[in-house]
Design an enzyme around this catalytic site. Structure first.
Site, short mmCIF file in Angstrom:
data_model
loop_
_atom_site.label_atom_id
_atom_site.label_comp_id
_atom_site.label_asym_id
_atom_site.label_seq_id
_atom_site.Cartn_x
_atom_site.Cartn_y
_atom_site.Cartn_z
N LYS B 79 45.59 12.06 -7.98
CA LYS B 79 46.05 13.38 -8.43
C LYS B 79 44.89 14.36 -8.35
O LYS B 79 43.77 14.02 -8.78
CB LYS B 79 46.58 13.27 -9.87
CG LYS B 79 47.23 14.55 -10.40
CD LYS B 79 47.79 14.36 -11.81
CE LYS B 79 48.51 15.61 -12.32
NZ LYS B 79 49.08 15.44 -13.67
N SER B 159 53.85 17.23 -14.36
CA SER B 159 52.99 17.83 -13.35
C SER B 159 52.57 16.86 -12.25
O SER B 159 52.16 17.31 -11.18
CB SER B 159 51.74 18.37 -14.02
OG SER B 159 50.96 17.32 -14.56
N SER B 183 53.85 14.37 -18.24
CA SER B 183 53.53 14.58 -16.83
C SER B 183 53.41 13.33 -15.97
O SER B 183 53.31 13.42 -14.75
CB SER B 183 52.24 15.39 -16.69
OG SER B 183 52.49 16.74 -16.94
#
Lengths: 498, 495
Positions: B79, B159, B183
């Site tokens: 990420k 997210s 998330s």
């Protein structure tokens, strides 16, 4: 202690003063990073990723900084909070990489304490005044902007960014510039004793925010102004003097003091407005979520307490009560920890070499240090820290006086040679032949000569002119080239003059 | 033999260790899959050479008879919130334009040490603020899944939407995620994969771009429970550089996996069963209850009375911390600097932050600034902290009668991109089931439970006691074995 007031056109005004002193914690590393803290390094050479607030960097408290703040709190008899917490103070400025300063608003490390100031060291009553300390908290320092490196840009030096500060907040207990000056000096003395701050105001290790208001005696506190970052005792006093008079004039002219932040200008000795309460930042304090509450266990606190040295007030009392040092001497000798250390080494050597108790030589040692050595060093533009005479050599000199090897006046000569050459006292006395004459026969012969040469004065003395005794002593010493033992001279003279 | 890209973490690790195939073969296969999937927009930066270098290193270690590590030969997606030394790190924001960290986050460093390689940096909601990936400055990620009979692009969740899409589309066997208020779990549920947010403090936050420090927690996203257990072991551990890191040994979660729940009690929180709940979501929850019963667990009704206050409290605390955490992006030291002609410092701040931050980030900075302001602090921030404590107390009370809690991960399956983007409140509501565990710092995971009537994945959430990731993983494994979730999205994105 005389009362300090401002004589206004409409009467007397009392001045109320509170100080927030920022003291840089003596520590090799910063408060929340491992970066170094040395003064005067090249710009941006003592900056870690944390200090530069790179993305994802996190603060980790430095235990040594916490320890020093706790010890400082203990030295002013303050309440130590075993549970405290760090808060963020949010504002934007180019010298503040994180966009917030990590400080302690809601739960400071150290609570209420106090210290006692003496206004007049020569006051035989030795009157002290107790000044309250509201709190001590630890926080990060900011970096430094440099505006003179480029025609249109400012540069940022982050060496100081993240350095640990103690903010020591007094109560509004001071009533004159002199009291404020005494408070800052006393605080600095304690910090240096404890070793938690070097107290060096020129290098910015210690600076004060000065809060001043005026009021009619007995009335409520007036509106205060805060003058930021004042960096010497003299300037602190000048700030108060100027602010108090400015405020009185303002009020008497029908104006009002506005709560504001001001700056002191050392060149003019005046203060000017920096920003008013209306423009004040909303710092949006909140607990720093990157840090857990700071919890100190009993063992840590005990270790802090055990590591405290003898503090200036205690030392001063001990000098007076146990060693018989005169009060004024005790005050001067304990004002700086280095002076006290020097004196104690001097005392140890002097007592050991004479096989006497320290209390038996302390008064003489303190007098010699203050009247002989300080004066001599002063003439040379030096102080104890760069004195060519070490405390051990000073002790040797005192021992030579004490056991009668040399007289006080010869000791002055010896000291001068010691300061020039750095040689030991005994070595100099030997080499220069300055040993005192205690041989009764030689002294008696000299006395006889003096008395025979001055029959009129002998007559006058016997007729009641006691003061002439000094004349005979002087003449005898002169005849002996100053090396006669004064006590023996006295004894023989008294005996012969009947 | 199965295609390399169809393999998960355990299979790749064991295959490389056994010499069934090489790590380089695996890396090449995934590099190719990544290269062919640009339509998904899952990656911000691809790093095929980095994946190959790590693979070569693993193959060389194996050839010398050395240990290849817990993640040996497994290429993963990172990420783009984790700082990676020498590789741009953006947090999907323009404000970090051109920023290349000279340091490696603790979690990513641990993964590389465990033998993993990096396929690239994964897209996300800007500064991890969002539930659909539409706040990224690099364009939204597209969910590989599509509703039956529709070509409409769906949100991959957020997210960690790049992570979820990439794992679901077989672009990587696993990816890192971070979870502040759902998330990891919500995007996992939206894409039919598994993800776990461990106990707060289990994984170091050092080197992870901060959103809300008291909530942010890294975790793995993978295709099944075992893979999550393996990867979490590699990611977790005490870090002296993070003051909030847990100083506790890392359990051997993979070895401890056990789907037999005999003697375990599973709590069903009644407050999570809301009026007008999606029928398919309600049904999957009932399925989950039946599966756990089948696995030997006792089902108990529990109450988490302050649940309805969790979301409002979260949307005070998280923006408050974010408003302060994001103050460092000021144009002074790194990233974007917008310096209009003749501008002073304040102008530079304003211009830089106006140009650099996206709309949602600005919204949260403003909310956070507001709730911390003098005069509002007690009414908002202090109150929210009290609520946070009450929610933690709710859970503490629940643990008196149960060992894990079962609930839906989200109120719905993946929604179409663009659907909620103009309505932040409805977007925020997506996190309603995820946020309580975040506020309480508890481990929580999402496992795929089945498909809804439109053929889209639904996730079930298991919440555990603090430090009891094992209990959460075991319950997840029990569901996984019974759900038999084998559905895959069609590979419409391949050219």
């Amino acid at each position: 202690m005389s009362t300090y007031t401002i004589h206004g056109a409409t009467g007397e005004w009392e001045v109320v003063i509170g100080l927030e002193v920022h003291a840089q914690v003596t520590s090799k590393a910063k408060l929340f990073s491992g970066a170094a803290t040395a003064f005067g390094a090249e710009p941006n050479t003592q900056v870690s990723l944390v200090d530069a607030a790179m993305p994802g960097m996190l603060p980790v408290p430095n235990r040594e900084c916490i320890r020093q703040a706790v010890r400082t709190g203990m030295a002013i008899d303050a309440q130590i909070n075993a549970w405290s917490r760090f808060d963020r103070k949010n504002y934007f400025y180019a010298d503040l990489p994180q966009g917030y300063q990590i400080s302690q608003l809601y739960h400071p490390l150290v609570g209420e304490g106090h210290l006692d100031i003496v206004l007049d060291e020569k006051d035989p009553e030795n009157t002290t005044k107790r000044i309250g300390v509201e709190r001590i908290h630890v926080e990060q320092d900011a970096g430094k902007l440099m505006h003179d490196q480029h025609p249109t840009m400012s540069y940022v030096d982050l060496n100081r960014s993240g350095v640990a500060l103690m903010e020591i907040v007094s109560k509004p207990d001071m009533r004159s510039p002199a009291e404020a000056g005494a408070y800052v000096r006393k605080l600095r003395t304690i910090l240096r004793y404890v070793g938690s701050c070097d107290g060096n105001m020129e290098e910015g290790s210690m600076r004060a925010d000065v809060n001043v208001s005026v009021r009619r005696p007995g009335e409520e506190f007036g509106t205060r102004t805060e003058t930021k970052n004042v960096n010497s005792v003299r300037f602190v006093m000048a700030t108060i003097e100027y602010e108090a008079n400015r405020q009185v004039e303002l009020i008497e002219d029908g104006g009002k003091v506005v709560q504001e932040t001001r700056l002191f200008d050392p060149d003019t000795g005046t203060t000017r407005s920096m920003r008013s309460k209306e423009d004040a930042h909303d710092y949006r304090y909140f607990p720093d979520p990157d840090l857990l509450p700071l919890e100190l266990d009993d063992a840590f606190l005990a270790a802090c307490r055990d590591s405290l040295p003898e503090l200036p007030d205690a030392k001063r009392l001990r000098y007076e009560n146990e060693l018989g040092v005169p009060p004024y001497n005790a005050a001067v000798l304990t004002a700086e920890v280095e002076t006290a250390r020097w004196f104690e080494k001097l005392l140890t050597t002097a007592a050991e070499q004479q096989g006497k108790a320290q209390a038996d030589v302390a008064k003489q040692a303190s007098n010699w240090l203050m009247s002989e050595l300080f004066g001599a060093l002063n003439k040379l533009g030096k102080d104890l820290s760069d004195s060519p005479v070490t405390p051990e050599k000073g002790g040797e000199l005192l021992a030579l006086i004490g056991d009668g090897t040399i007289s006080g006046s010869i000791a002055k000569q010896v000291l001068e040679i010691m300061l020039e050459t750095g040689d030991g006292a005994g070595e100099i006395v030997e080499r220069e032949g300055l040993k005192q004459e205690s041989d009764t026969g030689a002294i008696e012969a000299a006395v006889d000569t003096v008395l025979a040469d001055n029959p009129d004065k002998v007559e006058a003395y016997r007729g009641g002119k006691d003061r002439l005794f000094g004349f005979f002593v002087g003449q005898t010493m002169k005849a002996m080239q100053g090396k006669a033992n004064p006590q023996v001279v006295n004894d023989i003279l008294k005996q012969k003059l009947g | 033999m199965t295609e390399h890209t169809e393999m998960g973490v355990a299979q790749i690790r064991d295959g490389v260790a056994n010499g069934d195939f090489t790590a380089v073969e695996v890396a090449e296969a995934f590099n190719a899959a990544v290269a062919a999937a640009s339509d998904l927009n899952a990656f911000i930066v691809t790093t095929p050479d980095s994946a190959l270098d790590a693979a070569r290193n693993v193959d060389a270690r194996r050839a010398k008879g050395q240990d290849i590590g817990k993640m040996g030969g497994v290429p993963i997606g990172m990420k783009d919130l984790f700082a990676t030394d020498g590789t741009p790190t953006t947090a999907a924001s323009h404000i970090l334009e051109g920023f290349v960290p000279p340091y490696e986050s603790t979690v990513s460093a641990k993964l590389w040490d465990a033998g993993a390689g990096m396929l690239g940096k994964l897209n996300l909601d800007q500064f991890a603020m969002g539930s659909s990936n539409e706040t990224s400055a690099f364009g939204n990620v597209v969910n590989p899944w599509r509703a039956k009979g529709s070509d409409a692009p769906l949100a991959p969740g957020g997210s960690s939407g790049g992570s979820s899409a990439a794992v679901a589309a077989r672009l990587c066997p696993a990816a890192t995620g971070t979870d502040t208020g759902g998330s990891i779990r919500q995007p996992a549920a939206f894409t039919g994969i598994t993800g776990i947010k461990p106990t707060y403090g289990r994984c170091s936050r050092w080197g992870v771009v901060a959103f809300a420090s008291s909530l942010d927690q890294p975790g793995p996203m993978a295709r099944d429970t075992r893979d999550c257990a393996i990867m979490l072991e590699a990611m977790a551990g005490f870090d002296p550089k993070d003051s909030t890191s847990l100083d506790a040994p890392v359990p051997e979660w993979e070895a401890g996996l056990n789907p037999d729940l005999s003697g375990k009690r599973v709590g069903i929180p009644r407050e999570y069963r809301m009026d007008g709940m999606d029928a398919d979501v309600a049904k999957s929850w009932d399925d989950g209850i039946a599966w756990l019963k089948d696995a030997g667990a006792t089902i108990v009704d529990i109450s988490l009375p302050h649940t309805k206050y969790a979301l409002p409290a979260y949307y005070i605390i998280a923006p408050a911390e974010a408003s302060s955490n994001l103050a460092r992006y000021d144009g002074v030291r790194y990233g974007l600097r917008d310096l209009p002609d003749g501008a002073g410092l304040q102008d530079m701040y304003a211009a830089t932050r106006a140009a650099g931050f996206g709309k949602e980030v600005k919204r949260r900075i403003m909310i956070g600034t507001y709730v911390l302001s003098a005069g509002f602090y007690d009414a908002y921030y202090t109150q929210a902290q009290k609520v946070r404590q009450l929610i933690a107390d709710d859970f503490a009370k629940a643990w008196e009668s149960c060992d894990v809690i079962l609930a839906p991960t989200c109120p719905s399956a993946a929604f179409p991109l663009g659907d909620k983007v103009s309505d932040p409140l409805s977007m925020y509501l997506n996190d309603v089931f995820a946020v309580p565990a975040s506020l309480a710092g508890l481990p929580a995971m999402s496992v795929p439970a089945g498909l809804n009537r439109d053929g889209l994945p639904l996730g079930l959430q298991i919440i555990g006691k603090g430090f009891d990731e094992q209990g959460v993983l075991n319950a997840g494994l029990a569901i996984e074995q019974r759900a038999g979730f084998t559905a895959k999205p069609d590979t419409w994105w391949k050219a």
